[in-house]
Design a protein around this motif. Structure first.
Motif, PDB file in Angstrom:
ATOM      1  N   UNK A 196       0.657  -1.227   0.213  1.00  0.00           N
ATOM      2  CA  UNK A 196      -0.148  -0.170   0.276  1.00  0.00           C
ATOM      3  C   UNK A 196       1.320   0.996  -0.242  1.00  0.00           C
ATOM      4  N   UNK A 197       1.958   0.882   0.895  1.00  0.00           N
ATOM      5  CA  UNK A 197       3.000   2.322   0.917  1.00  0.00           C
ATOM      6  C   UNK A 197       3.447   2.654  -0.859  1.00  0.00           C
ATOM      7  N   UNK A 198       3.706   1.472  -1.245  1.00  0.00           N
ATOM      8  CA  UNK A 198       4.842   2.060  -2.527  1.00  0.00           C
ATOM      9  C   UNK A 198       3.094   2.539  -3.556  1.00  0.00           C
ATOM     10  N   UNK A 199       2.121   1.443  -3.550  1.00  0.00           N
ATOM     11  CA  UNK A 199       1.065   2.388  -4.424  1.00  0.00           C
ATOM     12  C   UNK A 199       0.904   3.623  -4.388  1.00  0.00           C
ATOM     13  N   UNK A 200       1.173   4.071  -3.260  1.00  0.00           N
ATOM     14  CA  UNK A 200       1.670   5.881  -3.473  1.00  0.00           C
ATOM     15  C   UNK A 200       3.110   6.588  -3.843  1.00  0.00           C
ATOM     16  N   UNK A 201       3.965   6.042  -4.091  1.00  0.00           N
ATOM     17  CA  UNK A 201       4.660   6.542  -4.015  1.00  0.00           C
ATOM     18  C   UNK A 201       5.653   6.524  -5.443  1.00  0.00           C
ATOM     19  N   UNK A 202       6.283   7.356  -5.519  1.00  0.00           N
ATOM     20  CA  UNK A 202       6.622   8.548  -6.767  1.00  0.00           C
ATOM     21  C   UNK A 202       7.988   8.360  -6.994  1.00  0.00           C
ATOM     22  N   UNK A 203       8.332   7.070  -8.082  1.00  0.00           N
ATOM     23  CA  UNK A 203       9.381   6.648  -8.993  1.00  0.00           C
ATOM     24  C   UNK A 203      10.222   7.813  -9.450  1.00  0.00           C
ATOM     25  N   UNK A 204      11.306   8.195  -9.756  1.00  0.00           N
ATOM     26  CA  UNK A 204      11.613   9.497 -10.999  1.00  0.00           C
ATOM     27  C   UNK A 204      10.782   8.233 -12.332  1.00  0.00           C
ATOM     28  N   UNK A 205      10.640   9.489 -13.551  1.00  0.00           N
ATOM     29  CA  UNK A 205      10.481   8.826 -14.245  1.00  0.00           C
ATOM     30  C   UNK A 205      11.055   7.661 -15.262  1.00  0.00           C
ATOM     31  N   UNK A 206      11.853   8.061 -15.307  1.00  0.00           N
ATOM     32  CA  UNK A 206      13.410   7.297 -15.777  1.00  0.00           C
ATOM     33  C   UNK A 206      13.688   5.891 -15.170  1.00  0.00           C
ATOM     34  N   UNK A 207      13.511   5.431 -14.022  1.00  0.00           N
ATOM     35  CA  UNK A 207      13.424   4.695 -12.918  1.00  0.00           C
ATOM     36  C   UNK A 207      12.133   4.107 -13.351  1.00  0.00           C
ATOM     37  N   UNK A 208      11.005   4.084 -13.691  1.00  0.00           N
ATOM     38  CA  UNK A 208      10.454   3.754 -14.052  1.00  0.00           C
ATOM     39  C   UNK A 208      10.008   3.048 -14.886  1.00  0.00           C
ATOM     40  N   UNK A 209      10.424   3.189 -16.120  1.00  0.00           N
ATOM     41  CA  UNK A 209      10.811   2.550 -17.089  1.00  0.00           C
ATOM     42  C   UNK A 209      11.342   1.690 -16.774  1.00  0.00           C
ATOM     43  N   UNK A 210      12.423   0.870 -16.032  1.00  0.00           N
ATOM     44  CA  UNK A 210      13.098   0.034 -15.858  1.00  0.00           C
ATOM     45  C   UNK A 210      12.384  -0.789 -15.582  1.00  0.00           C
TER      46      UNK A 210
END
Length: 515
Positions: A196-210
């Motif tokens: 639940x915490x990670x579902x609201x956590x914002x990873x940087x967009x360039x990291x998200x892709x990987x």
């Protein structure tokens, strides 16, 4: 009643009952093992019904309910809890499990205690996957689900079972290694394993892709998406009937659940970035696998290919980024779980009598097996998406959601429904109608009481879902709302044009100005 259920660890009990029964099965004889497995799965089903009744669907209801949190060691915790999505998939699991046990009652004669134990462990791992709220706990359940299924195919499967079980294992394992690396990175960055915490956590967009690609590697194989679907027809053909039911009914839904729970809420920008990939692969899957299904001579293979096409309708719905698409995808998962499970049971019924799955060996079954022909007809129609059956609601919503984003993809995927009608009705005509010329087919008896009870219970669920879908849409409505809200900021521009004479939706107007 509801308060009392919320105060006891009902999710742990749901996991403990089949786990204890699985151990007990190993120490008893054949007949006792069958009864132990049946009673344990029926108790779990009863608990599942209570869970549904006690689940708070009110306006101010908490997102996560029946939450249990116990620190085990270090960061790893025994954290369970469910929202609407998890509730519905757990219900599907506990409903299909007693049916699988009953379906194996006479079909499996050797090593029965081990077989029943393998199924009970599968149930533990499926419910655990949907209820886990800790990232590492989820990974353990998600991956361990491979093991009993690998054994079920490899020990009780058909002639080519070793090849099929290895292929199933290696395909699904390979994607998961990448997912594990991504999970470890996420824990290191966000300093938490709480889903639940990670579902609201914002990873940087360039990291998200990987991270998105690493999760995609695992979920795409589990779905299975084209072109990593080739393990599925082999696994289905070699698996015993009940193995096929649970594989099609629940294990294929793990990939869809993964996209819903991880890829979309945790990596919204990356999900928007890769919409074209999801849509492209799904469109190819719908058309290609439907055409492949048309030319199959083995009944199980035909239904296995149809599963790939139906799962593609799930992925387009999920990545439509709107309410209709996501609700539709979830309804297709539930409807397909019931209908494809029922179709595999229908194949199992005639396979037990004639020991062949070749379509050409049958014909004219409507004459000597009228009850079978009627139920098989209902499931064939449900698979095609006839209004009033479970699949219609999901497919309609999923395509309606996609239509708001891309008319092209909607058009391509709708052709799959037309092709679906072609291969399912063609299958039905060849097996059930025509002249009853073969003596061994003429000698086949109609459904007995056990088979009738199994198929009729699924038929009731399929019709209930088609006639009154609100009872399935209502538990997840609030969760879909939260997910759509989270995805709104990353919503990609689609190629759908406004209807002539109507104003363009806000998002298209904005994107139009940006261009």
């Amino acid at each position: 009643m509801s308060e009392m259920l919320h105060s006891i660890p009902i999710l742990s009990i749901l996991l403990a009952i089949p786990a204890a029964a699985a151990v007990l099965c190993l120490f008893v004889g054949k007949e006792t093992a069958r009864w132990v497995a049946l009673i344990a799965t029926l108790v779990d089903f009863a608990l599942g019904v209570l869970l549904w009744i006690a689940f708070d669907q009110g306006a101010g209801a908490a997102q996560w309910q029946f939450v249990e949190n116990r620190q085990v060691f270090g960061n790893f915790g025994w954290a369970l809890g469910i929202d609407g999505f998890a509730l519905l998939l757990i219900e599907l699991s506990v409903f299909l499990m007693p049916i699988c046990i009953l379906a194996s009652w006479k079909a499996i004669e050797d090593r029965v205690p081990e077989y029943m134990a393998a199924f009970l462990i599968t149930e533990v791992l499926m419910i655990g996957t949907f209820a886990a709220q800790d990232l590492l706990l989820f990974y353990v359940f998600f991956e361990a689900g491979l093991i009993p299924m690998y054994l079920i195919i490899g020990i009780w499967g058909g002639a080519n079972r070793i090849y099929a079980s290895y292929k199933f294992f290696l395909y699904t394992l390979l994607g998961s290694v990448l997912m594990l690396i991504a999970i470890l990175y996420m824990i290191g960055t966000a300093h938490t394993t709480s889903i639940p915490t990670l579902m609201a956590y914002d990873f940087p967009p360039h990291v998200q892709s990987w991270l998105w690609l690493a999760f995609f590697a695992s979920f795409a194989v589990k779905m299975p998406m084209w072109p990593v679907h080739t393990w599925l027809p082999d696994a289905h053909v070699q698996a015993p009937t009940a193995g096929s039911v649970i594989l099609a009914g629940v294990l294929l839904k793990l990939g869809g659940y993964g996209f819903l729970r991880f890829s979309l809420p945790m990596f919204p920008e990356a999900s928007a970035q890769f919409v074209w990939l999801m849509f492209g692969l799904s469109a190819v899957a719908v058309i290609y696998t439907s055409l492949v299904a048309l030319v199959q001579s083995d009944m199980k293979k035909l239904i296995a290919y149809s599963s790939v096409a139906h799962m593609a309708i799930v992925t387009i719905g999920l990545f439509a980024f709107n309410r209709q698409g996501i609700e539709g995808a979830m309804m297709v998962m539930l409807g397909h779980g019931l209908v494809s499970g029922a179709l595999f049971l229908c194949v199992g019924v005639i396979y037990d009598r004639l020991h062949t799955r070749e379509i050409d060996r049958y014909g004219g079954l409507a004459i000597n097996m009228p009850r079978y022909a009627a139920l098989f007809m209902l499931f064939t129609m449900a698979s095609v998406g006839l209004p009033g059956t479970s699949n219609f609601v999901g497919e309609f919503l999923s395509l309606a959601g996609t239509y708001q984003v891309s008319t092209t993809i909607t058009f391509l995927c709708t052709t799959g429904i037309i092709l679906g009608a072609a291969y399912m009705l063609y299958l039905y005509r060849r097996v059930v109608f025509g002249d009853l010329t073969k003596d061994d087919v003429r000698a086949m008896p109609d459904l007995d009481a056990r088979e009738l009870a199994i198929l009729a219970s699924i038929a009731a669920a399929v019709l209930w879902m088609g006639v009154y879908p609100e009872s399935f849409l209502s538990p997840m409505r609030a969760d879909v709302g939260r997910l759509v809200e989270r995805l709104d900021r990353a919503k990609p521009a689609g190629d759908s044009l406004p209807t002539p004479g109507k104003a363009a939706p806000a998002q298209h107007a904005v994107h139009g100005e940006a261009h």
